[in-house]
Design an enzyme around this catalytic site. Structure first.
Site, PDB file in Angstrom:
ATOM      1  N   SER A  23      78.585 -33.521  10.824  1.00  0.00           N
ATOM      2  CA  SER A  23      79.791 -32.822  11.231  1.00  0.00           C
ATOM      3  C   SER A  23      79.429 -31.629  12.111  1.00  0.00           C
ATOM      4  CB  SER A  23      80.563 -32.336  10.002  1.00  0.00           C
ATOM      5  OG  SER A  23      79.880 -31.261   9.388  1.00  0.00           O
ATOM      6  N   GLN A  63      45.098 -42.824  -6.914  1.00  0.00           N
ATOM      7  CA  GLN A  63      44.957 -43.686  -5.745  1.00  0.00           C
ATOM      8  C   GLN A  63      44.319 -45.034  -6.075  1.00  0.00           C
ATOM      9  OE1 GLN A  63      45.649 -43.723  -2.419  1.00  0.00           O
ATOM     10  NE2 GLN A  63      46.862 -41.841  -2.497  1.00  0.00           N
ATOM     11  N   HIS A 102      39.811 -38.240   0.360  1.00  0.00           N
ATOM     12  CA  HIS A 102      40.099 -36.812   0.466  1.00  0.00           C
ATOM     13  C   HIS A 102      38.797 -36.131   0.880  1.00  0.00           C
ATOM     14  CE1 HIS A 102      42.202 -33.149  -0.085  1.00  0.00           C
ATOM     15  NE2 HIS A 102      41.948 -32.930  -1.355  1.00  0.00           N
TER      16      HIS A 102
END
Length: 349
Positions: free
Chosen positions: A270, A41, A124
């Site tokens: 589809s 980070q 964190h």
């Protein structure tokens, strides 16, 4: 904060409309931000803040790839690049961005450098929430905040450069100065967050550890491997199996899901794919739900963190990791992937 409707649940978030970059610069005008750790980070957050006019210094051990990377990114030894301890001493905001195991090992030295009124920043919640395992207990006279980007360090940087930003959560664990929240928001805007949403250290770490073991990496790798191997067992070629499992997802569908949502994807495929997906999605959901429940409880109880810290702290961890990653790299599925990627038009020019 602005209030948004998230599927019928009202939630407050912060964007640059509510907290513009100029305000972030004003809040951080007298701060020196030390990014301790220049691995995952660190580079993205440091470079984004530097580009946004924030005073940034790097704390990294001399020698090795991370030190060299900081040099190549323009940080200057003795001016903006120091040892972790010296950077922490010089700073008023210490962004503690080492690996979880690295944070545990260096904590006594970093703690000794913190001064009254400083801000200790995490991306964190691991170290704080599992303090009984990490031993990381902040001094009582510093602010403790969290800004957790919802993406890799590389994405923090690339999204900033392309102008899109990356979402992040923020939290305040300890507010000594009365300014912890505004500093957290300012730092979140300065690192290039697209929007910020409030959390707690505990909620962040539990959701993050669950997510990366689940759909973000662990579950994704596992279901890809299961489908690829199934197709190969039934006689499909490596190219066909990889294209139907990975290439179509990553090169076509996932971008559309990110842009418009899975509901749009179901409505715009589809009729055969649509009916099949609608019928099978609940079966996959129900099949993995018990695994997710076990994962969540192991994270919440601390079992996962105990295992991680034990494994990551062994002297031969890097050697064992290299073997595990090499096995994945050398598997037929990812060798087929390398071949498929080499055939993309942009790689054949």
């Amino acid at each position: 904060m602005a209030t948004f409707d998230f599927g019928g649940v009202m939630e407050e978030v912060v964007t640059e409309d509510e907290f513009p970059l100029q305000k972030a610069r004003e809040v951080l005008a007298k701060e020196v931000v030390a990014v301790v750790g220049y691995g995952v980070q660190g580079p993205g957050q440091a470079l984004n803040m530097r580009d946004n006019g924030i005073r940034v210094i790097i704390g990294q051990r001399k020698g090795g790839k991370s030190w060299e990377r900081a040099l190549s990114d323009g940080f200057v030894p003795g001016e903006t690049l120091f040892s972790p301890e010296e950077a922490a001493e010089r700073a008023t905001v210490v962004q503690y961005l080492l690996s979880d195991a690295g944070q545990v090992a260096m904590w006594p030295r970093i703690k000794a450098c913190l001064k009254a009124g400083d801000t200790l920043y995490f991306s964190h919640g691991f170290a704080i929430v599992y303090k009984d395992q990490t031993g990381i207990v902040p001094p009582p006279d510093v602010d403790v905040v969290l800004v957790a980007p919802k993406g890799s360090g590389r994405t923090v940087r690339t999204n900033f450069l392309d102008g899109s930003g990356i979402n992040a959560s923020f939290a305040v664990f300890q507010d000594v100065t009365g300014r912890a929240r505004e500093k957290a928001l300012a730092l979140g805007i300065a690192i290039g967050s697209g929007y910020l949403f409030p959390t707690t250290f505990e909620r962040e770490v539990v959701s993050d550890l669950t997510g990366e073991r689940g759909i973000l990496m662990g579950a994704l790798a596992g279901v890809m491997e299961a489908q690829y191997q199934l197709l190969r067992r039934h006689g499909h070629s490596p190219s066909e199996a990889f294209n139907e499992t990975v290439e179509e997802l990553t090169q076509s569908l996932i971008g559309l899901v990110g842009e418009k949502g899975m509901d749009w994807m179901f409505a715009n495929c589809s009729t055969t794919a649509q009916r099949g997906a609608l019928d099978w999605a609940p079966r996959f959901r129900d099949a993995v739900a018990p695994v997710y429940e076990e994962l969540y409880q192991r994270v919440k109880s601390g079992e996962e963190t105990r295992r991680v810290l034990k494994a990551n702290s062994t002297p031969d961890y890097r050697e064992k990791l290299d073997k595990e990653l090499a096995a994945m790299h050398d598997s037929e599925m990812w060798r087929a992937g390398a071949a498929v990627r080499s055939l993309r038009p942009e790689n054949r020019k």
